[in-house]
Design a protein around this motif. Sequence first.
Motif, PDB file in Angstrom:
ATOM      1  N   LEU A   1      -4.067 -23.039   1.017  1.00 52.04           N
ATOM      2  CA  LEU A   1      -3.071 -23.858   0.323  1.00 52.04           C
ATOM      3  C   LEU A   1      -2.281 -23.067  -0.719  1.00 52.04           C
ATOM      4  O   LEU A   1      -1.370 -23.625  -1.343  1.00 52.04           O
ATOM      5  N   ASP A   2      -2.625 -21.817  -0.911  1.00 54.06           N
ATOM      6  CA  ASP A   2      -1.950 -20.998  -1.909  1.00 54.06           C
ATOM      7  C   ASP A   2      -0.665 -20.398  -1.309  1.00 54.06           C
ATOM      8  O   ASP A   2      -0.732 -19.609  -0.361  1.00 54.06           O
ATOM      9  N   PRO A   3       0.514 -20.781  -1.833  1.00 52.93           N
ATOM     10  CA  PRO A   3       1.758 -20.231  -1.285  1.00 52.93           C
ATOM     11  C   PRO A   3       1.859 -18.715  -1.416  1.00 52.93           C
ATOM     12  O   PRO A   3       2.551 -18.071  -0.614  1.00 52.93           O
ATOM     13  N   GLU A   4       1.191 -18.136  -2.385  1.00 56.17           N
ATOM     14  CA  GLU A   4       1.250 -16.687  -2.543  1.00 56.17           C
ATOM     15  C   GLU A   4       0.515 -15.970  -1.410  1.00 56.17           C
ATOM     16  O   GLU A   4       0.887 -14.856  -1.026  1.00 56.17           O
ATOM     17  N   GLN A   5      -0.524 -16.604  -0.860  1.00 62.29           N
ATOM     18  CA  GLN A   5      -1.305 -15.969   0.193  1.00 62.29           C
ATOM     19  C   GLN A   5      -0.885 -16.424   1.589  1.00 62.29           C
ATOM     20  O   GLN A   5      -0.912 -15.620   2.530  1.00 62.29           O
ATOM     21  N   GLU A   6      -0.542 -17.686   1.747  1.00 60.52           N
ATOM     22  CA  GLU A   6      -0.158 -18.215   3.049  1.00 60.52           C
ATOM     23  C   GLU A   6       1.266 -18.759   2.949  1.00 60.52           C
ATOM     24  O   GLU A   6       1.499 -19.859   2.452  1.00 60.52           O
ATOM     25  N   ASN A   7       2.237 -17.988   3.435  1.00 67.75           N
ATOM     26  CA  ASN A   7       3.629 -18.437   3.422  1.00 67.75           C
ATOM     27  C   ASN A   7       4.383 -17.794   4.583  1.00 67.75           C
ATOM     28  O   ASN A   7       3.981 -16.751   5.109  1.00 67.75           O
ATOM     29  N   VAL A   8       5.467 -18.465   4.936  1.00 67.18           N
ATOM     30  CA  VAL A   8       6.359 -17.917   5.967  1.00 67.18           C
ATOM     31  C   VAL A   8       7.336 -16.934   5.343  1.00 67.18           C
ATOM     32  O   VAL A   8       7.662 -15.894   5.939  1.00 67.18           O
ATOM     33  N   ALA A   9       7.780 -17.259   4.126  1.00 69.31           N
ATOM     34  CA  ALA A   9       8.719 -16.369   3.422  1.00 69.31           C
ATOM     35  C   ALA A   9       8.618 -16.629   1.929  1.00 69.31           C
ATOM     36  O   ALA A   9       8.293 -17.745   1.489  1.00 69.31           O
ATOM     37  N   ARG A  10       8.906 -15.566   1.152  1.00 73.70           N
ATOM     38  CA  ARG A  10       8.988 -15.677  -0.313  1.00 73.70           C
ATOM     39  C   ARG A  10      10.268 -14.981  -0.745  1.00 73.70           C
ATOM     40  O   ARG A  10      10.481 -13.799  -0.439  1.00 73.70           O
ATOM     41  N   LEU A  11      11.100 -15.718  -1.486  1.00 75.38           N
ATOM     42  CA  LEU A  11      12.417 -15.182  -1.871  1.00 75.38           C
ATOM     43  C   LEU A  11      12.593 -15.246  -3.381  1.00 75.38           C
ATOM     44  O   LEU A  11      12.244 -16.246  -4.016  1.00 75.38           O
ATOM     45  N   GLU A  12      13.131 -14.180  -3.935  1.00 78.78           N
ATOM     46  CA  GLU A  12      13.529 -14.164  -5.330  1.00 78.78           C
ATOM     47  C   GLU A  12      14.926 -14.782  -5.455  1.00 78.78           C
ATOM     48  O   GLU A  12      15.616 -14.983  -4.438  1.00 78.78           O
ATOM     49  N   PRO A  13      15.379 -15.098  -6.665  1.00 77.89           N
ATOM     50  CA  PRO A  13      16.702 -15.712  -6.827  1.00 77.89           C
ATOM     51  C   PRO A  13      17.808 -14.856  -6.198  1.00 77.89           C
ATOM     52  O   PRO A  13      17.854 -13.637  -6.380  1.00 77.89           O
ATOM     53  N   GLY A  14      18.673 -15.511  -5.418  1.00 75.04           N
ATOM     54  CA  GLY A  14      19.806 -14.850  -4.781  1.00 75.04           C
ATOM     55  C   GLY A  14      19.477 -14.143  -3.491  1.00 75.04           C
ATOM     56  O   GLY A  14      20.382 -13.588  -2.844  1.00 75.04           O
ATOM     57  N   GLU A  15      18.237 -14.132  -3.047  1.00 74.00           N
ATOM     58  CA  GLU A  15      17.874 -13.442  -1.814  1.00 74.00           C
ATOM     59  C   GLU A  15      18.019 -14.364  -0.600  1.00 74.00           C
ATOM     60  O   GLU A  15      18.034 -15.606  -0.713  1.00 74.00           O
ATOM     61  N   SER A  16      18.070 -13.746   0.564  1.00 71.97           N
ATOM     62  CA  SER A  16      18.064 -14.468   1.838  1.00 71.97           C
ATOM     63  C   SER A  16      17.236 -13.671   2.836  1.00 71.97           C
ATOM     64  O   SER A  16      17.105 -12.440   2.707  1.00 71.97           O
ATOM     65  N   ILE A  17      16.678 -14.377   3.830  1.00 66.09           N
ATOM     66  CA  ILE A  17      15.806 -13.731   4.802  1.00 66.09           C
ATOM     67  C   ILE A  17      15.894 -14.483   6.122  1.00 66.09           C
ATOM     68  O   ILE A  17      16.098 -15.706   6.148  1.00 66.09           O
ATOM     69  N   VAL A  18      15.771 -13.737   7.214  1.00 63.01           N
ATOM     70  CA  VAL A  18      15.744 -14.334   8.556  1.00 63.01           C
ATOM     71  C   VAL A  18      14.282 -14.491   8.974  1.00 63.01           C
ATOM     72  O   VAL A  18      13.519 -13.511   8.966  1.00 63.01           O
TER      73      VAL A  18
END
Length: 259
Positions: free
Chosen positions: A38-55
């Motif tokens: 349940l921890d987003p830091e350990q289990e996530n699809v993507a993590r973005l900082e402000p202004g970033e984008s990712i495919v």
Amino acid sequence: MAVDFRRWAKWGAATSFVLLLVALVSTVNAMDEMIPLLDPEQENVARLEPGESIVVELDKNRYYVALRTLEDGKEPGYEARLIDPNGEEIEGKAPTSLHVDRVLEEDGPKYRPVWTYYLDDSANYTLHNDGNGALWLVDDAAAEKEIFTNPIVLLMFSTCCFGLIIGLLAIIFAIISTRQNPRKEEKVVSGLVIDGRVMTTDELYRMQKDGSLDNPPSSQESVADPFVSEKSKIEPEITIHQDPKSNIVESEWKEWDEG
């Protein structure tokens, strides 16, 4: 044959106690297995900082949740966009009551859902973070699948559920047993001993004659006392019968007797 609800209530209460105890003990290990999922830091699809984008590659018929952290109790921003391969923005939905804040540690950050996405097609999507804080995209369906296939977690949930159900049935059986008519106490007869004491002469006589001790004997059927005391002996009563033909009255007898 009548059902002994009192006995069932006792067995149910004992079983419920054992199951709930197992659930309580297994909770510690189950939480150790659930928290990393349940921890987003350990289990996530993507993590973005402000202004970033990712495919990211996302699957159809899956729920994805976008989360931000609460800082100083302020409401997080909702600035996030999910673009499909055709360049069209996927409209996100507001979180429901099922999407609660995630607090994994007492002094740790609080993660709040801001958007939920349900996709109809599997493809590569572009996620944009237009806010001022970090953004996490998590796959809740994958996390739930791993949680409910974990043996320790299954043990905790199953013992807790069955323990509560059996405990409720035990309470119902106990209530029913209190409303039942108390059964008549039966006397236990063994040889010359009845309920832990030696049988009396009357009880032996009734057992020999009727085979039962339930009906007390009448006064005529009572066994005579074999030990008769001196006071109980009846002295014969001497009765003087006067001859009706005699003309002598009682006063003449007294005069004659006195001389």
